[in-house]
Write an enzyme that holds these catalytic residues in place. Sequence first.
Site, PDB file in Angstrom:
ATOM      1  N   CYS A   2      36.014  43.193  41.956  1.00  0.00           N
ATOM      2  CA  CYS A   2      35.683  43.973  43.150  1.00  0.00           C
ATOM      3  C   CYS A   2      34.174  44.002  43.333  1.00  0.00           C
ATOM      4  O   CYS A   2      33.412  43.637  42.442  1.00  0.00           O
ATOM      5  CB  CYS A   2      36.207  45.404  43.033  1.00  0.00           C
ATOM      6  SG  CYS A   2      37.999  45.521  42.775  1.00  0.00           S
ATOM      7  N   GLY A  31      35.953  40.422  46.853  1.00  0.00           N
ATOM      8  CA  GLY A  31      37.244  41.018  47.131  1.00  0.00           C
ATOM      9  C   GLY A  31      37.539  41.025  48.618  1.00  0.00           C
ATOM     10  O   GLY A  31      36.705  41.459  49.411  1.00  0.00           O
ATOM     11  N   ASN A 105      34.885  48.742  39.631  1.00  0.00           N
ATOM     12  CA  ASN A 105      35.075  47.311  39.421  1.00  0.00           C
ATOM     13  C   ASN A 105      35.395  47.098  37.960  1.00  0.00           C
ATOM     14  O   ASN A 105      34.591  47.427  37.087  1.00  0.00           O
ATOM     15  CB  ASN A 105      33.798  46.540  39.797  1.00  0.00           C
ATOM     16  CG  ASN A 105      33.895  45.055  39.462  1.00  0.00           C
ATOM     17  OD1 ASN A 105      34.980  44.496  39.432  1.00  0.00           O
ATOM     18  ND2 ASN A 105      32.761  44.434  39.213  1.00  0.00           N
ATOM     19  N   GLY A 106      36.565  46.567  37.683  1.00  0.00           N
ATOM     20  CA  GLY A 106      36.957  46.337  36.298  1.00  0.00           C
ATOM     21  C   GLY A 106      38.429  46.630  36.088  1.00  0.00           C
ATOM     22  O   GLY A 106      39.224  46.648  37.033  1.00  0.00           O
ATOM     23  N   TYR A 281      31.726  31.551  38.392  1.00  0.00           N
ATOM     24  CA  TYR A 281      32.455  31.558  39.658  1.00  0.00           C
ATOM     25  C   TYR A 281      32.146  32.730  40.581  1.00  0.00           C
ATOM     26  O   TYR A 281      31.852  32.545  41.753  1.00  0.00           O
ATOM     27  CB  TYR A 281      33.963  31.550  39.368  1.00  0.00           C
ATOM     28  CG  TYR A 281      34.832  31.655  40.597  1.00  0.00           C
ATOM     29  CD1 TYR A 281      35.092  30.540  41.386  1.00  0.00           C
ATOM     30  CD2 TYR A 281      35.386  32.869  40.980  1.00  0.00           C
ATOM     31  CE1 TYR A 281      35.887  30.627  42.519  1.00  0.00           C
ATOM     32  CE2 TYR A 281      36.194  32.968  42.111  1.00  0.00           C
ATOM     33  CZ  TYR A 281      36.443  31.849  42.875  1.00  0.00           C
ATOM     34  OH  TYR A 281      37.222  31.946  43.987  1.00  0.00           O
TER      35      TYR A 281
END
Length: 529
Positions: A2, A31, A105-106, A281
């Site tokens: 995210c 996201g 985020n995670g 990435y």
Amino acid sequence: MCGITGIYLADHEINTAPEILESLNILQHRGQDSAGIITCAAKGRLFQCKGNGLATEVFNQDRVLELKGSMGIGHVRYPTAGTSSSAEAQPFYVNSPYGIALGHNGNLTNTDELADYLDNVAHRHINTDSDSEVLLNMFATNLDRTGKSRKSYFQHLILTLTTIFKCRINENDIFSAIAELHNQCLGGYACVAMVAGFGIIGFRDPNATRPLTIGRRKSSTVLDKYDYMFASESAALEALEFDDIKPVLPGEAVIISRNAITRKVLSINTHYTPCIFEYVYFARADSIIDGIPVNDARMAMGEKLAHTVLRILGEDNDIDSVIPVPDTSRIIALQLSQVIGKPYREGFNKNRYVGRTFIMPGQELRRKTVRRKLNAMRHEFEGKNVLIVDDSIVRGTTSKEIVQMARDAGAKKVYFASAAPPLRYQNVYGIDMPSRSELIAAYNTPEQISKILDADKVIFQELPDLIDACKQFTTVIEKFETSVFDGIYIEGTVSKKYLEGLESNRGEFDALSPIGSPNISGISNIYER
């Protein structure tokens, strides 16, 4: 994976929502499932807007104008826990204590245990399957307890006096709550939070698995004051002209309020181990993640991969040209082509209005999207032996379609090189790789993968080379989180039972059938305090 952001403006007469939206657009690559913003205006009044889709689809001008307040947080999401339901769009909010919003985020690895505690001990209701809602409620529970039951008589007296002077909460309360959170919540997390009427907070897990940066800029309207901003990547801060950009450290919390900016490392057992897949990435090439320039790291990956290509195919190989899969692998392929002495060519035209296939929910959707996203240029393939370079091979869906496109365009031979090593293990820290059965390299050798993809040869980066490509730019990072490649989970608390649970709960069939695989919303005015 995210994207999170938070902005605190020194001038409390200016609304921050337009800049939060701008930062979400910059972080959109992290996201594409949902987007949301919560802001705070005078007297602690909160406004929110969130829903499914891209940020530009969720927010229009009228909605942004209704998001009042000089501080706020934002989130773009693709689901790694829970579902794609709009009910799980973030940021999440709880009204007690104080009014708290949080973007995460995670991924937590002990969500079930925490949810059970919240239900049976803390008596807090969890309304979704999202681990982010669990994380928020654990934070709220800790903050509630820190502000009440653990205080002595004299502390209660002080609390009463500060309440009279309208100081509901202070930095020490927040630090104590987050310190306790570090001991309770296992997994990887970077968070932005907001306490109504008080300020915004950014914090990371003790291993700094997921990225978070902070920056500041001089206020254009308030003398000798600064605006502050949190974001997953430095590119978002730079675009909004924030400087003095630094990472939030492992186990650190940063609080920005009317009084000051306060930073504190809260965990005594910290290890600087960011996820290496960010550099391969996820992150934008123009970002700096934990002090490492992503573009430079990818150039180094290309150089390392080039030596592996020469070792496997030989110095006298028959490669006619090196062709990247846009966009992430462009700089990798360019550096590789220079090292092996072969021409670099753009062979695929990309439709920029189609999202990143890896982060799309659903295998079949990813498969159908590949050819809508890329189109092969026949004159770059016809009658040639090409080396196609991509950042990674995850499920194999995209790679197989790309190889077929090259062959349909007339390529004689198709070699395929990955800047990442084979991905063989589940990721439990926020990347959508929870099942080994979906990973083409989990049960197949490079030779078998070549057959599955119909490539003449598949070449993978060596893990030590990938680590060295990133580590050469830093002196503070101890090691990287590389569990998707080696199966070593940095916490040491990820059990076999937990991994098996991820495998069995994953409801998506890998239609590539690997050879070695086993059978297996609008505006809502929340509350005014």
